[in-house]
Design an enzyme around this catalytic site. Structure first.
Site, PDB file in Angstrom:
ATOM      1  N   LYS A  18      29.667  -0.722  27.227  1.00  0.00           N
ATOM      2  CA  LYS A  18      30.558  -1.858  26.976  1.00  0.00           C
ATOM      3  C   LYS A  18      31.887  -1.420  26.355  1.00  0.00           C
ATOM      4  CE  LYS A  18      26.379  -4.575  26.131  1.00  0.00           C
ATOM      5  NZ  LYS A  18      25.637  -5.419  25.178  1.00  0.00           N
ATOM      6  N   ARG A  45      38.516 -14.209  17.602  1.00  0.00           N
ATOM      7  CA  ARG A  45      37.598 -14.032  16.474  1.00  0.00           C
ATOM      8  C   ARG A  45      37.766 -12.679  15.783  1.00  0.00           C
ATOM      9  NH1 ARG A  45      32.390 -16.267  19.935  1.00  0.00           N
ATOM     10  NH2 ARG A  45      33.116 -18.418  20.169  1.00  0.00           N
ATOM     11  N   HIS A  85      46.575 -15.857  19.658  1.00  0.00           N
ATOM     12  CA  HIS A  85      45.774 -14.848  18.970  1.00  0.00           C
ATOM     13  C   HIS A  85      46.150 -13.433  19.420  1.00  0.00           C
ATOM     14  CE1 HIS A  85      43.388 -18.100  17.339  1.00  0.00           C
ATOM     15  NE2 HIS A  85      43.231 -18.586  18.555  1.00  0.00           N
ATOM     16  N   PRO A  99      30.585  -9.712  25.979  1.00  0.00           N
ATOM     17  CA  PRO A  99      30.739  -9.177  27.342  1.00  0.00           C
ATOM     18  C   PRO A  99      29.790  -8.015  27.585  1.00  0.00           C
ATOM     19  CG  PRO A  99      32.879  -9.549  26.331  1.00  0.00           C
ATOM     20  CD  PRO A  99      31.855  -9.742  25.251  1.00  0.00           C
ATOM     21  N   GLU A 100      29.201  -8.000  28.774  1.00  0.00           N
ATOM     22  CA  GLU A 100      28.293  -6.930  29.151  1.00  0.00           C
ATOM     23  C   GLU A 100      28.982  -6.061  30.208  1.00  0.00           C
ATOM     24  OE1 GLU A 100      24.335  -8.474  29.958  1.00  0.00           O
ATOM     25  OE2 GLU A 100      24.625 -10.094  28.514  1.00  0.00           O
ATOM     26  N   ARG A 120       8.628   5.212  24.584  1.00  0.00           N
ATOM     27  CA  ARG A 120       8.905   4.277  23.502  1.00  0.00           C
ATOM     28  C   ARG A 120       7.748   3.309  23.309  1.00  0.00           C
ATOM     29  NH1 ARG A 120      14.533   4.030  22.089  1.00  0.00           N
ATOM     30  NH2 ARG A 120      15.269   6.147  22.479  1.00  0.00           N
ATOM     31  N   ARG A 133      18.516 -14.631  19.378  1.00  0.00           N
ATOM     32  CA  ARG A 133      19.114 -15.161  20.594  1.00  0.00           C
ATOM     33  C   ARG A 133      18.027 -15.895  21.365  1.00  0.00           C
ATOM     34  NH1 ARG A 133      21.890  -9.646  22.633  1.00  0.00           N
ATOM     35  NH2 ARG A 133      20.176  -8.777  21.413  1.00  0.00           N
TER      36      ARG A 133
END
Length: 284
Positions: free
Chosen positions: A61, A115, A95, A2-3, A157, A267
């Site tokens: 998050k 999980r 769960h 989730p973002e 950066r 990803r």
């Protein structure tokens, strides 16, 4: 994972349901769900019993529930965590990891996690901002987020623009999905060097990040499976509005070119080969 939009949707739901209510009993059903609380399950339950929730806040998050004691409960959903409100007496979920009952006898708060990558913890003195998450940058929806400071930081950066968007010490809450969506709107390839971006280009990109996140929050987030739901167990529907993410081979909504998928940090990245050309790499 989730973002920001998914976590913010959960935060808004929790704020409506638990603010001002007082914990009666905390039942830890699986120790892994509080693995970051080193004193253990019995201590976790004891320090929360009788405490009142005064707010529900978010940093990137992470969620936290400030308590009337000045302490807080921190939550991270991980890959499959759910914070659900259920009427008392509703059968346990398969769960179910932690159950919070309240002294008013109303709906329970349940932490469900298939999980067990997510979890909750107790932060002593963490009501304003838990020290455990203080290193995480503000997110671009935060009114105190500094665009000027972000522009300076990202241009210092020596990295690529997508990696910078995912760096939670620079800007929090943006994950793989919304980074791809914002970069498509900005017509930038994720490999573009940050040092090559002008200040105005970074500001434009930030605007697209905010637009994408704001639209996703309104849609309740993005649900690709049944594991992400809000506190009422309902899925978000922003996946219907995605322009590039998960659309490999489908036509770009802007120019019609087939969307490409490329490997990225174990990803995938999705982009338009015409609208977002790869940057030319310097010759060795």
């Amino acid at each position: 994972m989730p973002e920001l939009p998914e976590v913010e949707t959960v935060r808004q739901g929790l704020a409506r349901w638990v603010t001002g209510r007082r914990f009666a009993v905390v039942d830890v059903r699986h120790p892994r769900a509080i693995r970051r609380h080193l004193p253990g399950a019995a201590h976790f339950a004891a320090v929360l019993a009788g405490r009142q929730v005064v707010d529900v806040r978010r940093r990137g998050k992470y969620l936290w529930l400030p308590l009337d004691s000045g302490d807080a409960v921190i939550g991270h959903l991980g890959m499959s965590g759910q914070l659900l409100m259920q009427p008392a007496g509703t059968p346990d979920e398969t769960h179910l990891r932690i159950r919070f009952t309240f002294d008013d006898g109303g709906p329970e708060l349940r932490f469900v996690d298939q999980r067990t990558f997510g979890g909750l913890s107790y932060s002593e003195g963490g009501a304003d901002l838990p020290t455990e998450i203080a290193h995480i940058a503000r997110d671009p929806m935060d009114p105190e987020f500094s665009d000027t400071a972000f522009v300076a930081a990202i241009r210092r950066r020596r990295t690529e623009v997508k990696r910078a968007l995912l760096d939670q010490t620079l800007i929090s809450g943006v994950g793989n999905i919304y980074a791809d969506e914002a970069l498509w709107r900005a017509r930038l390839h994720g490999l573009r060097p940050t040092a090559a971006l002008t200040g105005p280009a970074v500001i434009r990109l930030l605007g697209h990040v905010r637009d994408v996140l704001g639209a996703a929050i309104k849609a309740g987030g993005t649900s690709f499976d049944a594991l992400y739901v809000d506190v009422n167990g309902e899925s978000g529907y922003f996946d219907r509005s995605l322009d590039v993410y998960g659309r490999e081979g489908l036509p770009c909504h802007r120019c019609g070119a087939p969307i490409r998928r490329e490997p990225f940090m174990n990803r995938s990245s999705f982009s338009c080969p015409r609208c977002q050309p790869r940057p030319r790499l310097p010759r060795p």
